[in-house]
Design an enzyme around this catalytic site. Sequence first.
Site, PDB file in Angstrom:
ATOM      1  N   THR A 264      86.350 -31.120  36.927  1.00  0.00           N
ATOM      2  CA  THR A 264      86.831 -31.791  35.724  1.00  0.00           C
ATOM      3  C   THR A 264      86.076 -33.090  35.499  1.00  0.00           C
ATOM      4  O   THR A 264      85.557 -33.700  36.441  1.00  0.00           O
ATOM      5  CB  THR A 264      88.313 -32.177  35.831  1.00  0.00           C
ATOM      6  OG1 THR A 264      88.480 -33.089  36.920  1.00  0.00           O
ATOM      7  CG2 THR A 264      89.205 -30.986  35.989  1.00  0.00           C
ATOM      8  N   ASP A 265      86.047 -33.532  34.254  1.00  0.00           N
ATOM      9  CA  ASP A 265      85.844 -34.950  34.028  1.00  0.00           C
ATOM     10  C   ASP A 265      87.148 -35.617  34.441  1.00  0.00           C
ATOM     11  O   ASP A 265      88.186 -34.973  34.572  1.00  0.00           O
ATOM     12  CB  ASP A 265      85.502 -35.236  32.561  1.00  0.00           C
ATOM     13  CG  ASP A 265      84.704 -36.517  32.395  1.00  0.00           C
ATOM     14  OD1 ASP A 265      84.819 -37.401  33.268  1.00  0.00           O
ATOM     15  OD2 ASP A 265      83.980 -36.646  31.397  1.00  0.00           O
ATOM     16  N   TRP A 266      87.112 -36.924  34.641  1.00  0.00           N
ATOM     17  CA  TRP A 266      88.276 -37.607  35.211  1.00  0.00           C
ATOM     18  C   TRP A 266      89.390 -37.674  34.163  1.00  0.00           C
ATOM     19  O   TRP A 266      89.326 -38.435  33.217  1.00  0.00           O
ATOM     20  CB  TRP A 266      87.864 -38.995  35.680  1.00  0.00           C
ATOM     21  CG  TRP A 266      87.365 -39.039  37.094  1.00  0.00           C
ATOM     22  CD1 TRP A 266      87.823 -39.840  38.098  1.00  0.00           C
ATOM     23  CD2 TRP A 266      86.315 -38.251  37.690  1.00  0.00           C
ATOM     24  NE1 TRP A 266      87.127 -39.601  39.269  1.00  0.00           N
ATOM     25  CE2 TRP A 266      86.200 -38.630  39.050  1.00  0.00           C
ATOM     26  CE3 TRP A 266      85.466 -37.249  37.216  1.00  0.00           C
ATOM     27  CZ2 TRP A 266      85.275 -38.061  39.922  1.00  0.00           C
ATOM     28  CZ3 TRP A 266      84.546 -36.676  38.083  1.00  0.00           C
ATOM     29  CH2 TRP A 266      84.463 -37.086  39.419  1.00  0.00           C
ATOM     30  N   GLY A 267      90.401 -36.818  34.360  1.00  0.00           N
ATOM     31  CA  GLY A 267      91.516 -36.766  33.427  1.00  0.00           C
ATOM     32  C   GLY A 267      91.427 -35.639  32.426  1.00  0.00           C
ATOM     33  O   GLY A 267      92.182 -35.614  31.451  1.00  0.00           O
ATOM     34  N   SER A 268      90.551 -34.650  32.649  1.00  0.00           N
ATOM     35  CA  SER A 268      90.377 -33.600  31.639  1.00  0.00           C
ATOM     36  C   SER A 268      91.134 -32.312  31.954  1.00  0.00           C
ATOM     37  O   SER A 268      91.015 -31.334  31.219  1.00  0.00           O
ATOM     38  CB  SER A 268      88.888 -33.282  31.450  1.00  0.00           C
ATOM     39  OG  SER A 268      88.331 -32.682  32.602  1.00  0.00           O
TER      40      SER A 268
END
Length: 733
Positions: A264-268
């Site tokens: 993931t991207d951070w928080g995706s």
Amino acid sequence: MKKLFICGLFSLFLMQTNVQSKQVPVYLDDTKPVESRIEDALSRMTLEEKIAMIHAQSKFSTPGVPRLGIPEIWMSDGPHGVRMEIDWDTWNHAGWTNDSCTAFPALTCLAATFNPEMSFIYGNAVGEEARFRKKDIILGPGVNIYRTPMNGRNFEYMGEDPYLASKMVVPYIKGVQQNGVSACLKHFALNNQELDRNTIDVEVSDRALYEIYLPAFKAGVEEGGAWTIMGSYNKYRGQYCSHHERLINQILKGEWGYDGIVVTDWGSAHDTREAALYGLDVEMGTWTNGLTWGESFAYDNYYLSQPYLKMLQSGELPMSTLDDKVRRVLRLTFRTNMNRNRPFGSFATPEHAGVSRRIAEEGIVLLKNTNDFFPIATNRYNKIVVIGENATRPLTVGGGSSELKVKKEVSPLEGLINKYGEDKVFYTMGYGSGPTVYDQFVPSPYDADSLKKEALELVKDADVVLFFGGLNKNYQQDCEGADRITYDLPFGQNELIDDILTINKNMGVIIISGNGVNMPWLDKVPALMQSWYLGSEAGSATANVISGEVNPSGKLPFSIQKRPEDNGAISFGAISYPGQDGKQIYKEDILVGYRWHDTKKIPALFPFGYGLSYTTFEYGKASADKKEYGKDDVIKIAFTLTNKGKVDGAESVQVYASQNKPSLDRPAKELKGFRKVFLKAGESQTVEIAVPVKDLAYFDDKAHAWIVESDKFTLHCAASSTDIKSSVTISVK
């Protein structure tokens, strides 16, 4: 270190114990095939250990399996260098004293070199620095397409053309990964703006998806062999891209056969069931915006942690989904931190500074040069006045996750003083911005009138003026998390340039940015350079080009519009950019960048592929090796290139293709080949560029296939997308 030491001892103990019982674990035997080692390690893991491997334990690491001696995976932001160390569970800088890296130029600059060989050198240097810092994944490169000039993160990407991005990203990945460090191709996919990036739902035709937005990712997977891919924040057709059935399962892991991990991207990440079923392998940074805030020590609550464990234990989700993820993580581990043969790397060395400088020198683009304003010889003027905050402001900081803490950053002013002497170079700011803050605009603390007054006074008796303007990686300029709010230069720069010109017309402008900007003063200034965020050696490279020690050879990797509404995406109104009510339709379809300008006959201010030199190149007549080709053939285009000037230089020659009578509408022309050619003064060289016939295909969304039609095609040899030097027509059967 203590934790890793204990893990290492336990691994050694385990090996010794099993040697005595003649049952050496296969996963510890690096003479065995990797896939056998993966299956052996997987068979020894508990359910809880498997779950632990697929989500974060800190801001930038996953835990591994200590019981089995399988190490943690450590990541760092990139792609322009190895980010400073971050606290275990906050976004605060850790305050280490040994994490000052080499900052390499932004990827827009790398793309502007049009030089794949330089891309490999860049990737290798970044990989060496990441390896020395004991990183297993460097979070880059980015290959999202420059769709509009408003995207705050365009400076991290490789321009508007999918062919250029594809050819430049492959050697970067190979360079990084030969160091036993995984490159991380990002952001997959359609993350072409920062505004509303967490919520925007993109609708795009299959044809545009396959022809424009996926090719660089595909090349990175199939040709570059990328080991890690990062999902994006946005949605595509109603589903979040970081766990997307079509993008990840069907295209990435299905059509392209990708065997690495999707992180993931951070928080995706947004849903356990979708994350489990739709291809996500490692979850990082949930409940954080990836920049400034996050929920503390929430790792056990991540979607792929306890919630996933409970759904597996209850039978709601099949165990096969977990095993596939863990296999991929183990495969990454064997390629990186369990690869005993990977090199040790090196960090912030003079050699890396030299690489940074060379890339910067090759990427600077000369856009205008009336009456040979540039180069400025060291003995030409006695008073050189430098105006502009960007001549002194550190530009390796800011911009979001690509921020860097550098060992040394040479500013343009310092570079010019080193080149011309302190007695000849005079400086004042002229304009000023506020301090760098990721998620808010901070007004300038300076008095604009006072700065302008001092600048106008200083230029009165200047022999020459150099204005360093542009953007500066602040919020709503070139920065993650926000798009630009205006196409104009900020902080009154346009007005300041006009006022200076009323006093001293002998002024060259150097724009530092990752995006095109409005240039209402263009007709009044004799010379213009497009520079970039050039990294540690910015000032040295800039001074070398300005002085003529280096002949500029960069070419624009994107079109610069006269007005924002001349951009294809923006021309269709808010539904196309930036979106309405959370929805967005890519109405320009396949006509992105020069494809739009050329096909719609809307001239750009400066076209894609454009860039001047201090010498003159003459193109001979193009020829093809045959007149007729089959579908498996390679077209070989040849012509003579001559350096007609008095200085050595380099020219990035380009080949574009046009189809005579396509069944579906196609752009007026598309880039299908390029090559950077270095010639000494007076030298000639026969240049040959190969274009596989299969590259003349378009994507037929109804047939879901790439189609090369029997037709006539014209191949254009060009110095830019609009500067066609010679053309040749061939037939494809």
